[in-house]
Design a protein around this motif. Structure first.
Motif, mmCIF file in Angstrom:
data_model
loop_
_atom_site.group_PDB
_atom_site.id
_atom_site.type_symbol
_atom_site.label_atom_id
_atom_site.label_comp_id
_atom_site.label_asym_id
_atom_site.label_seq_id
_atom_site.Cartn_x
_atom_site.Cartn_y
_atom_site.Cartn_z
ATOM 1 N N ASN A 57 0.805 -1.218 0.000
ATOM 2 C CA ASN A 57 0.000 0.000 0.000
ATOM 3 C C ASN A 57 0.840 1.272 0.000
ATOM 4 O O ASN A 57 0.290 2.348 -0.116
ATOM 5 C CB ASN A 57 -1.022 -0.002 1.144
ATOM 6 C CG ASN A 57 -0.379 0.110 2.493
ATOM 7 O OD1 ASN A 57 0.783 -0.270 2.658
ATOM 8 N ND2 ASN A 57 -1.096 0.632 3.452
ATOM 9 N N SER A 214 -8.900 -9.377 4.500
ATOM 10 C CA SER A 214 -8.922 -10.575 5.353
ATOM 11 C C SER A 214 -10.233 -10.758 6.112
ATOM 12 O O SER A 214 -10.698 -11.878 6.294
ATOM 13 C CB SER A 214 -7.765 -10.523 6.347
ATOM 14 O OG SER A 214 -6.554 -10.645 5.636
ATOM 15 N N ARG A 229 -7.815 -8.539 -1.852
ATOM 16 C CA ARG A 229 -6.510 -8.075 -1.357
ATOM 17 C C ARG A 229 -6.339 -8.594 0.064
ATOM 18 O O ARG A 229 -6.947 -8.090 0.992
ATOM 19 C CB ARG A 229 -6.458 -6.546 -1.396
ATOM 20 C CG ARG A 229 -6.851 -5.931 -2.739
ATOM 21 C CD ARG A 229 -6.830 -4.410 -2.659
ATOM 22 N NE ARG A 229 -7.594 -3.902 -1.535
ATOM 23 C CZ ARG A 229 -8.882 -3.580 -1.568
ATOM 24 N NH1 ARG A 229 -9.571 -3.670 -2.688
ATOM 25 N NH2 ARG A 229 -9.496 -3.146 -0.479
ATOM 26 N N GLY A 231 -4.006 -9.843 3.330
ATOM 27 C CA GLY A 231 -2.732 -9.799 4.041
ATOM 28 C C GLY A 231 -2.739 -10.620 5.307
ATOM 29 O O GLY A 231 -2.231 -11.740 5.362
#
Ligand SMILES: *Cc1c(COP(=O)(O)O)cnc(C)c1O
Length: 237
Positions: A57, A214, A229, A231
């Motif tokens: 990011n 997540s 996306r 993480g």
């Protein structure tokens, strides 16, 4: 199986389930692994498992991690040329030139001035930048992203720029446990996505809907996400 392998497997299973629930084909959904909190060794492990799409990011961090990974895999049989980087966080105009040639996709285009900067830099570098328009579907004032009501007009302006390809939309749901609030953001993004596509102001490359992290990727899949996306679900379980 290592912890990381297990977590990736679990996320993939959850994605498959959400697809089945809504009659989608799992091949329509791509996962970008967000490395921002991860140790280099762990990132290497994920790469060695065959995953190729990564996201950061921040420009500085993306440059650093990409360079480290490239150095690590230099000369090894693992072909790191296949690794693709996504810039998913806010992009400052003065950083555009540093990052454009490193990114497969910029998820965070949200102003006309930033689009103009990317277009100009793309012309100088002789490349066409793939971007997503980031939309603020949660209407939180502190969030980045173009307001929903201004998104179509901005999309119309972007598609006139020769060194940008508008590939879709990106959105972030608010940090909340209320799944209804989260789902409403995703629905709003999908409706806007379909509206922009339906009005034919964009080209055939307008195919991606980047949403879901997540804590909310299953809802995102159910509401039509094509890029997740993810993480912490992989790096910190
Ligand atoms: C950090 C980040 C993610 C991933 O968040 P997790 O909750 O760790 O999966 C996704 N998108 C953006 C824009 C981020 O900054």
């Amino acid at each position: 199986m290592t912890k990381i392998e297990e977590r990736i497997k679990r996320v993939n299973e959850n994605i498959t389930q959400a697809c089945e629930k809504t009659g989608r084909d799992a091949s329509e959904v791509k996962m970008v692994i967000v490395t921002k909190s991860a140790e280099l060794d762990v990132i290497k492990e994920v790469i060695n498992l065959g995953l190729t799409e990564f996201g950061e990011n921040r420009v500085q961090q993306l440059k650093k991690v990409a360079a480290n990974i490239e150095e690590y895999f230099e000369g090894s049989e693992n072909n790191n040329k296949k690794i693709k980087w996504h810039l998913i966080g806010h992009l400052q105009r003065n950083k555009v030139r540093q990052v454009l040639h490193l990114c497969k996709l910029i998820h965070s285009l949200d102003t006309l001035r930033l689009a103009e900067e990317i277009n100009t830099a793309g012309a100088k570098l002789n490349l066409k930048a793939d971007v997503l328009l980031q939309v603020n579907t949660s209407e939180e004032p502190q969030k980045y992203g173009v307001p929903v009501g201004a998104a179509i007009h901005l999309a119309e302006q972007i598609v006139t720029m020769p060194n940008i390809t508008l590939c879709g939309l990106m959105t972030m749901a608010p940090l909340t446990k209320d799944k209804n609030v989260i789902r409403r953001c995703f629905v709003r993004a999908r409706e806007l996505f379909e509206e922009i596509r339906g009005e034919r102001i964009v080209g055939p490359e307008f195919t991606e809907l980047s949403m879901g992290m997540s804590n909310d990727y299953e809802e995102a899949v159910e509401e039509g996400a094509t890029i997740l996306r993810i993480g912490s679900a992989i790096f910190s379980g």
